[in-house]
Design a protein around this motif. Structure first.
Motif, PDB file in Angstrom:
ATOM      1  N   THR B 121       0.805  -1.148   0.066  1.00 45.98           N
ATOM      2  CA  THR B 121      -0.112   0.044  -0.109  1.00 45.98           C
ATOM      3  C   THR B 121       1.035   1.101  -0.143  1.00 45.98           C
ATOM      4  OG1 THR B 121      -1.377  -1.141   1.722  1.00 45.98           O
ATOM      5  CG2 THR B 121      -2.161   0.676   1.109  1.00 45.98           C
ATOM      6  N   ILE B 122       0.476   2.126  -0.763  1.00 47.50           N
ATOM      7  CA  ILE B 122       1.221   3.343  -0.741  1.00 47.50           C
ATOM      8  C   ILE B 122       0.161   4.589  -0.970  1.00 47.50           C
ATOM      9  CG2 ILE B 122       2.952   4.885  -2.011  1.00 47.50           C
ATOM     10  CD1 ILE B 122       3.845   2.458  -3.411  1.00 47.50           C
ATOM     11  N   GLY B 123       0.159   5.488   0.264  1.00 47.09           N
ATOM     12  CA  GLY B 123      -0.437   6.471   0.455  1.00 47.09           C
ATOM     13  C   GLY B 123       0.027   7.862   0.337  1.00 47.09           C
ATOM     14  N   GLY B 124      -0.083   8.622   1.335  1.00 44.34           N
ATOM     15  CA  GLY B 124       0.435   9.986   0.848  1.00 44.34           C
ATOM     16  C   GLY B 124       1.768  10.322   1.670  1.00 44.34           C
ATOM     17  N   PHE B 125       2.420  11.428   1.323  1.00 53.74           N
ATOM     18  CA  PHE B 125       3.836  11.868   1.732  1.00 53.74           C
ATOM     19  C   PHE B 125       3.943  13.271   1.746  1.00 53.74           C
ATOM     20  CE2 PHE B 125       8.260  10.919   2.747  1.00 53.74           C
ATOM     21  CZ  PHE B 125       8.981  11.943   2.102  1.00 53.74           C
ATOM     22  N   THR B 126       4.068  13.876   3.157  1.00 51.71           N
ATOM     23  CA  THR B 126       4.047  15.235   3.220  1.00 51.71           C
ATOM     24  C   THR B 126       5.160  16.002   3.121  1.00 51.71           C
ATOM     25  OG1 THR B 126       1.745  15.152   4.495  1.00 51.71           O
ATOM     26  CG2 THR B 126       2.835  17.167   4.569  1.00 51.71           C
ATOM     27  N   THR B 131       0.739  17.455   0.315  1.00 53.44           N
ATOM     28  CA  THR B 131       0.759  15.811   0.362  1.00 53.44           C
ATOM     29  C   THR B 131       0.652  15.571  -1.041  1.00 53.44           C
ATOM     30  OG1 THR B 131      -0.169  16.294   2.472  1.00 53.44           O
ATOM     31  CG2 THR B 131      -0.457  14.182   1.430  1.00 53.44           C
ATOM     32  N   ILE B 132       1.583  14.694  -1.327  1.00 53.29           N
ATOM     33  CA  ILE B 132       1.642  14.041  -2.692  1.00 53.29           C
ATOM     34  C   ILE B 132       1.622  12.490  -2.367  1.00 53.29           C
ATOM     35  CG2 ILE B 132       3.138  15.953  -3.795  1.00 53.29           C
ATOM     36  CD1 ILE B 132       5.641  14.282  -3.467  1.00 53.29           C
ATOM     37  N   TRP B 133       1.415  11.888  -3.472  1.00 54.86           N
ATOM     38  CA  TRP B 133       1.555  10.194  -3.425  1.00 54.86           C
ATOM     39  C   TRP B 133       2.866   9.677  -2.997  1.00 54.86           C
ATOM     40  CZ3 TRP B 133       2.477   6.293  -7.366  1.00 54.86           C
ATOM     41  CH2 TRP B 133       2.137   5.136  -6.872  1.00 54.86           C
ATOM     42  N   TRP B 136       5.788   8.825  -5.654  1.00 54.92           N
ATOM     43  CA  TRP B 136       6.612   9.625  -6.468  1.00 54.92           C
ATOM     44  C   TRP B 136       8.096   9.831  -5.889  1.00 54.92           C
ATOM     45  CZ3 TRP B 136       4.481   8.900 -10.593  1.00 54.92           C
ATOM     46  CH2 TRP B 136       3.148   9.095 -10.970  1.00 54.92           C
TER      47      TRP B 136
END
Lengths: 227, 328
Positions: B121-126, B131-133, B136
């Motif tokens: 699972t890959i969520g958000g990265f702030t 906050t991007i996916w 990336w």
């Protein structure tokens, strides 16, 4: 190099428009079409607690706002951590909250959000009172049994109370004001709070991460007034 | 005790060796920085954790090169009259094992993930309030670790045959394994983005099979090397090294007094040690003094033939003996 950058921008726009990232099991789509968010809760005050038979506390408040943003109502399920995690893995639940820390061992079984808030458990004393006398007991809100262990590890005697305020107590840093206590400068531990979703549901997790990141710390930790 | 030979490398090889050392230091620094970068970005994604461990294993061959090849070029002494050339073989075995372990580790991880149906699972990265996916920054980190590996590997592959260093060759193979594994992880990240949670494990599993085959090939080569198998060429180990035969024919052609020559060689790291058996054309006509001079002539001719011929023992023999090599 501009050719590559242009390609990257176009790629992101295209991917963004065609539902990227996707859920392995279509969780977010289902929530929006059925208008139900199934949430499992495990109590850990002040993050999750029950008040008048309904879920209350920092995380349920956040989850209610999240459900509102998705135009969905919430179906709450109370349970022990283990059962909730098992249900989440089977996708019988969409989201599980319980004041989980990022280092929780459950994180390897399911998918976790980024930590949505960081906080410390501190020792705080009533105004004017000097540092705790040797051997004096340190108070803690009676429902937070884990704090007793932290106090004992600090070589002091834990004393459960219904509501701190009378003497030096172990509380979260954001609770100092509501309880009228002044931080003594001693940190017992740091906590980084996360929520859990089903493995493989990247789109749902991303939406939740974006929602949580959009809230300020002050908004998240608005005083609840309960231990 | 006469120590064998003097310098390891002539000029061209010495230059290549120095260049290789620089490349390997760069590799160590680069892998260390990539490991730190990946650690920061890793989140809870299985793909990223695996990549980080791979980086650690990838450090073994460069360190083996820096340590062993340095030991190998030391001049011979009373304590080590043959020199310490075989240190290269030790380094080669170590690096090959690291390569094999890398492949096995990847295969095991991928198999377990598929068997347990563990979903990536890959969520958000702030970052800086946005906050991007998280996929990336993961892809950026994988590109940072994968792309330089590709080029470093190719440079090493070109350098290794110049001074015949097998550790450098094994490290080039490790770099190749690295960027293939990172490409698989990148495919896994993109697959996860499209909801294909299993892409991660499948891509890693397929790549691991190639790496295992590579690792196994090199371990066999290293082991047979250590038991003095007939030398093979550095890069294409399927072919026999033609040098022994070429030398024998060269001696027969250029030296009058040599009727027939046979050469037996074994690899000691970068160089060859061996025996030359000479059948003189008319042994009766050679005086003792002439024989000694002729043998020195053979030795000189042989060592100038190729830099890798480090030391030879020249033995004049009777005609019929060459049909059955003498055992001493």
């Amino acid at each position: 190099m501009t050719g590559a950058r242009l390609a990257a921008v176009l790629l992101s726009l295209w991917l963004g428009s065609c539902d990227f990232p996707r859920d392995a099991d279509g969780t977010l789509d289902r929530i929006q079409s059925e208008r139900v968010l199934r949430v499992g809760i495990s109590e850990r005050p002040p993050w999750v607690l029950m008040r008048n038979g309904a879920p209350a506390g920092i995380e349920p408040r956040l989850v209610r706002a999240f459900a509102d943003s998705l135009n969905a109502r919430i179906a709450w399920t109370r349970g022990a951590e283990g059962s909730l995690i098992a249900a989440l893995r089977e996708r019988a639940l969409d989201l599980v909250i319980g004041g989980f820390d990022a280092s929780s061992h459950w994180a390897s079984d399911v998918a976790a959000t980024q930590p949505y808030v960081e906080t410390s458990v501190i020792l705080a004393a009533p105004e004017g009172r000097s540092a705790e006398r040797d051997g004096a007991a340190i108070q803690y809100p009676s429902q937070r049994i884990a704090f007793a262990a932290l106090i004992a590890q600090n070589d002091q005697r834990p004393e459960p109370v219904a509501r701190p305020g009378a003497a030096t107590a172990a509380i979260y840093d954001f609770e100092a004001e509501p309880f009228d206590l002044v931080p003594t400068g001693t940190d017992l531990t740091r906590e980084r709070l996360v929520m859990f979703v089903a493995p493989g549901e990247s789109r749902f997790l991303f939406a939740l991460d974006r929602f949580l990141a959009s809230r300020t710390r002050a908004e998240i930790l608005r005083a609840e007034g309960t231990p | 005790m006469i120590p064998v030979g003097t310098r390891e490398f002539p000029e061209e090889q010495e230059r290549a060796y120095r260049k290789a050392r620089r490349l390997e230091w760069i590799t160590v620094a680069y892998i260390a920085s990539a490991a730190v970068f990946l650690y920061l970005v890793k989140g809870s994604s299985q793909a990223m954790r695996t990549s980080w461990l791979e980086d650690m294993v990838s450090l073994v061959p460069p360190i083996a090169f820096l340590v062993c090849s340095r030991l190998a070029v030391r001049a011979p002494s009373d304590k080590y009259p043959y020199g310490t050339h075989a240190a290269v073989s030790i380094g080669y075995l170590t690096s090959s094992l690291a390569l094999l372990v890398m492949g096995l580790f990847l295969l095991t991880e991928a198999s377990i993930k598929l068997y347990m149906a563990e979903r990536t699972t890959i969520g958000g990265f702030t970052l800086f309030g946005e906050t991007i996916w998280a996929g990336w920054p993961m892809l950026v980190a994988l590109a940072y670790t994968g792309i330089p590996s590709f080029f470093l590997g190719r440079m090493k592959l070109k350098l290794a045959p110049v001074f015949h260093d097998k550790i450098l060759y094994a490290d080039a193979e490790m770099n190749r394994a690295d960027w293939m594994a990172e490409s698989a992880a990148a495919i896994g990240v993109i697959g996860t983005g499209f909801g294909l949670w299993w892409m991660d494990a499948v891509a890693a599993g397929l790549v691991s099979l190639d790496i295992i085959r590579d690792g196994w090939r090199n371990v066999s080569a290293a082991v047979t090397d250590l038991v003095d198998e007939t030398p093979k060429k550095t890069v294409d180990r399927s072919e026999l090294e033609p040098l022994p035969g070429e030398l024998a024919r060269h001696l027969e052609r250029t030296l009058d007094w040599v009727e027939r020559a046979e050469v037996r060689m074994r690899e000691e790291g970068h160089v060859f040690f061996g025996e030359v058996f000479i059948v003189p054309r008319s042994p009766a006509s050679l005086s003792g003094e002439e024989l000694v001079k002729s043998i020195s002539e053979v030795r000189k001719s042989a060592k100038e033939f190729n830099w890798r011929i480090h030391d030879l023992t020249i033995m004049p023999v009777e005609r019929d003996v060459l049909d059955q090599p003498p055992s001493l």
